[in-house]
Write a protein that holds these residues in place. Structure first.
Motif: not given
Length: 251
Positions: A66-84
């Protein structure tokens, strides 16, 4: 934990609300509500099936996965937020998304099927609520189960859904004034931090101070995200400078 779940669910609820409003206002409310109700029933069944099953799994491997999945999920959100935030990706505009949904709804033909007056409205509302709802279910189950407090996670999610729903009913328009990108940045930081924390625990890491380590991990993740925004903005300005200089020389 409740705050993280609440903010994440607010973002997902706003996106679902945009689809429902565009469909209901443009097409037909009855079929739209039927699709939304069907999606909520499906989500309830999925939650009832998955929630207890996850609770029976051993805690250590569960936290690793779950930690790995949550980290991947969070990094996707973070990546999009940074790019925007740096202009490398267009900002998510609820008003534009609403208009696109309205245009698509107006262009679609009306067809009755399986007891539903407008099948297009039904399927669009069903898919929108189901897809956004699945992300809400994932966040609630992962946070609630890892913290052994499903009730608190449910409270955070329910409060978010109720708040967005009531606001949407009152204004009858997409919530364009909500700073969604910065909310996604904050949620990305929190999800990545919790995912890293739980994943490392599942791998056998003993964090100094136990849960108190999150008080350091969260600011570190936020600083890394802020540093990425600063670096990308500087890079963009540097790339733009030669073009401006050539324009001056040419004039």
């Amino acid at each position: 934990m409740i705050l993280t779940v609440f903010v994440a669910c607010v973002v997902e609820s706003i996106e679902a609300l945009t689809i429902v409003l565009a469909t209901g206002i443009t097409r037909e409310w009855r079929s739209t509500f039927q699709g939304m109700a069907a999606a909520l029933v499906a989500l309830a069944v999925i939650t009832a099936a998955i929630g207890p099953a996850i609770g029976t799994l051993p805690l250590t491997p569960l936290r690793l996965v779950v930690g790995a999945l949550l980290a991947i999920f969070g990094l996707q959100w973070l990546r999009k937020a940074v790019l925007r935030a740096t202009g490398y990706k267009a900002l998510h505009d609820e008003a534009s998304a609403y208009l696109r949904e309205v245009a698509a709804a107006e262009a679609a033909t009306k067809e009755a099927k399986r007891g539903v007056t407008d099948w297009y409205s039904f399927t669009l509302a069903f898919k929108g609520v189901l897809l956004e709802g699945l992300e809400v279910v994932f966040i609630v189950i992962t946070f609630g189960d890892n913290q052994k407090n499903i009730g608190a996670a449910v409270i955070g999610a329910a409060a978010a859904v109720i708040l967005v729903t009531i606001t949407g009913i009152l204004v009858k328009a997409p919530l364009t004034k909500v700073p969604e990108n910065w909310m996604k940045f904050a949620v990305g930081v929190m999800l990545t931090s919790f995912g890293t924390f739980w994943g490392a625990e599942g791998a056998g890491v003993a964090w100094p101070g136990n849960d108190a380590a999150l008080l350091v991990l969260v600011p570190v993740m936020a600083l890394v995200g802020a540093a990425c925004i600063f670096w990308l903005r500087s890079r963009k300005l540097t790339a733009a400078s030669p073009a401006k200089q050539s324009e001056v020389v040419g004039s």
